[in-house]
Design a protein around this motif. Structure first.
Motif, mmCIF file in Angstrom:
data_model
loop_
_atom_site.group_PDB
_atom_site.id
_atom_site.type_symbol
_atom_site.label_atom_id
_atom_site.label_comp_id
_atom_site.label_asym_id
_atom_site.label_seq_id
_atom_site.Cartn_x
_atom_site.Cartn_y
_atom_site.Cartn_z
ATOM 1 N N ALA A 176 0.901 -1.177 -0.224
ATOM 2 C CA ALA A 176 -0.139 0.033 0.130
ATOM 3 C C ALA A 176 0.860 1.208 0.180
ATOM 4 C CB ALA A 176 -0.992 0.175 1.177
ATOM 5 N N GLY A 177 0.490 2.142 -0.617
ATOM 6 C CA GLY A 177 1.284 3.581 -0.883
ATOM 7 C C GLY A 177 0.605 4.609 0.053
ATOM 8 N N HIS A 178 0.596 5.570 -0.170
ATOM 9 C CA HIS A 178 0.289 6.964 0.707
ATOM 10 C C HIS A 178 -1.311 6.937 0.908
ATOM 11 C CE1 HIS A 178 0.861 10.591 2.786
ATOM 12 N NE2 HIS A 178 -0.029 11.181 2.212
ATOM 13 N N LEU A 179 -1.937 6.526 -0.348
ATOM 14 C CA LEU A 179 -3.266 6.559 -0.307
ATOM 15 C C LEU A 179 -3.842 5.134 0.228
ATOM 16 C CD1 LEU A 179 -4.138 8.954 -3.171
ATOM 17 C CD2 LEU A 179 -4.183 9.424 -0.881
ATOM 18 N N ILE A 180 -3.398 4.768 1.275
ATOM 19 C CA ILE A 180 -3.782 3.476 1.851
ATOM 20 C C ILE A 180 -5.226 2.894 1.660
ATOM 21 C CG2 ILE A 180 -3.968 3.900 4.191
ATOM 22 C CD1 ILE A 180 -2.466 1.333 4.784
ATOM 23 N N HIS A 181 -6.323 4.167 1.990
ATOM 24 C CA HIS A 181 -7.321 3.713 1.842
ATOM 25 C C HIS A 181 -8.192 3.277 0.701
ATOM 26 C CE1 HIS A 181 -7.318 8.011 0.895
ATOM 27 N NE2 HIS A 181 -8.309 7.705 0.394
ATOM 28 N N LEU A 182 -7.341 3.928 -0.566
ATOM 29 C CA LEU A 182 -7.545 3.467 -1.885
ATOM 30 C C LEU A 182 -6.542 2.162 -2.521
ATOM 31 C CD1 LEU A 182 -7.400 6.896 -3.706
ATOM 32 C CD2 LEU A 182 -9.449 5.623 -2.899
ATOM 33 N N ASP A 183 -5.508 2.089 -2.202
ATOM 34 C CA ASP A 183 -4.536 1.020 -2.371
ATOM 35 C C ASP A 183 -4.798 -0.443 -1.698
ATOM 36 O OD1 ASP A 183 -3.155 2.790 -3.769
ATOM 37 O OD2 ASP A 183 -1.768 3.136 -2.383
ATOM 38 N N ALA A 184 -5.447 -0.219 -0.448
ATOM 39 C CA ALA A 184 -5.688 -1.505 0.295
ATOM 40 C C ALA A 184 -6.929 -1.315 1.227
ATOM 41 C CB ALA A 184 -4.390 -2.006 1.168
ATOM 42 N N PRO A 185 -7.886 -0.926 0.838
ATOM 43 C CA PRO A 185 -9.113 -0.911 1.578
ATOM 44 C C PRO A 185 -9.281 -2.063 2.651
ATOM 45 C CG PRO A 185 -9.935 -1.067 -0.560
ATOM 46 C CD PRO A 185 -8.509 -1.094 -0.598
ATOM 47 N N GLU A 186 -9.220 -3.413 2.092
ATOM 48 C CA GLU A 186 -9.480 -4.293 2.889
ATOM 49 C C GLU A 186 -8.515 -4.579 3.945
ATOM 50 O OE1 GLU A 186 -8.853 -4.807 -0.508
ATOM 51 O OE2 GLU A 186 -11.243 -4.942 -1.214
ATOM 52 N N ALA A 187 -7.570 -4.433 3.791
ATOM 53 C CA ALA A 187 -6.229 -4.455 4.790
ATOM 54 C C ALA A 187 -6.308 -3.630 5.876
ATOM 55 C CB ALA A 187 -4.914 -4.470 4.172
ATOM 56 N N LEU A 188 -6.615 -2.434 5.203
ATOM 57 C CA LEU A 188 -6.830 -0.976 6.311
ATOM 58 C C LEU A 188 -8.069 -1.348 7.215
ATOM 59 C CD1 LEU A 188 -6.503 1.722 7.509
ATOM 60 C CD2 LEU A 188 -7.766 2.869 5.565
ATOM 61 N N THR A 189 -8.988 -1.835 6.597
ATOM 62 C CA THR A 189 -10.578 -2.206 7.519
ATOM 63 C C THR A 189 -10.157 -3.163 8.446
ATOM 64 O OG1 THR A 189 -11.789 -1.572 5.518
ATOM 65 C CG2 THR A 189 -12.655 -2.862 7.104
ATOM 66 N N ALA A 190 -9.195 -4.404 8.018
ATOM 67 C CA ALA A 190 -8.936 -5.436 8.861
ATOM 68 C C ALA A 190 -7.965 -4.929 10.038
ATOM 69 C CB ALA A 190 -8.199 -6.458 8.062
ATOM 70 N N SER A 191 -7.136 -4.015 9.632
ATOM 71 C CA SER A 191 -6.295 -3.255 10.791
ATOM 72 C C SER A 191 -7.096 -2.777 11.841
ATOM 73 C CB SER A 191 -5.137 -2.321 10.194
ATOM 74 O OG SER A 191 -4.218 -3.019 9.445
ATOM 75 N N LEU A 192 -7.946 -1.744 11.139
ATOM 76 C CA LEU A 192 -8.892 -0.963 12.288
ATOM 77 C C LEU A 192 -9.760 -1.967 12.906
ATOM 78 C CD1 LEU A 192 -9.653 1.982 9.929
ATOM 79 C CD2 LEU A 192 -8.040 1.960 11.901
ATOM 80 N N HIS A 193 -10.282 -2.895 12.434
ATOM 81 C CA HIS A 193 -11.048 -3.819 13.074
ATOM 82 C C HIS A 193 -10.466 -4.654 14.229
ATOM 83 C CE1 HIS A 193 -13.612 -7.513 13.736
ATOM 84 N NE2 HIS A 193 -14.847 -6.687 13.590
ATOM 85 N N ARG A 194 -9.390 -5.025 14.142
ATOM 86 C CA ARG A 194 -8.636 -5.779 15.012
ATOM 87 C C ARG A 194 -8.244 -4.865 16.066
ATOM 88 N NH1 ARG A 194 -5.899 -7.925 10.535
ATOM 89 N NH2 ARG A 194 -4.275 -6.180 10.826
ATOM 90 N N TRP A 195 -7.860 -3.437 15.992
ATOM 91 C CA TRP A 195 -7.240 -2.591 16.697
ATOM 92 C C TRP A 195 -8.633 -2.183 17.673
ATOM 93 C CZ3 TRP A 195 -8.059 3.039 17.374
ATOM 94 C CH2 TRP A 195 -7.254 3.453 18.440
ATOM 95 N N LEU A 196 -9.760 -1.921 17.071
ATOM 96 C CA LEU A 196 -11.158 -1.397 17.775
ATOM 97 C C LEU A 196 -11.505 -2.644 18.686
ATOM 98 C CD1 LEU A 196 -12.636 0.628 15.109
ATOM 99 C CD2 LEU A 196 -11.643 1.329 17.081
ATOM 100 N N ALA A 197 -11.280 -3.806 18.215
ATOM 101 C CA ALA A 197 -11.903 -4.942 18.848
ATOM 102 C C ALA A 197 -11.096 -5.425 20.317
ATOM 103 C CB ALA A 197 -11.972 -6.222 17.929
#
Length: 68
Positions: free
Chosen positions: A46-67
């Motif tokens: 993923a590059g600087h625009l991580i939400h566009l480059d890897a939205p699934e990976a970003l969502t997974a990271s945030l989900h793990r952290w929030l859980a």
């Protein structure tokens, strides 16, 4: 702004793309190390625009952290 990072008192997760060519990944380590108790997750390919480059990976990271 940077001197105030050490004053952050809320739970923080730094999520950074390993292929960020605009702001190098070494800055992610520095940022996470400056914010007390911050976590760091690096997202491969993923590059600087991580939400566009890897939205699934970003969502997974945030989900793990929030859980936690």
């Amino acid at each position: 702004m940077e001197p105030r990072y050490r004053d952050v008192s809320v739970p923080t997760l730094v999520v950074w793309g390993t292929e960020d060519t605009w702001i190098p990944v070494d800055r992610a380590h520095r940022l996470a190390g400056t914010i007390p108790g911050a976590g760091l997750e690096l997202v491969r390919s993923a590059g600087h625009l991580i939400h566009l480059d890897a939205p699934e990976a970003l969502t997974a990271s945030l989900h793990r952290w929030l859980a936690r």
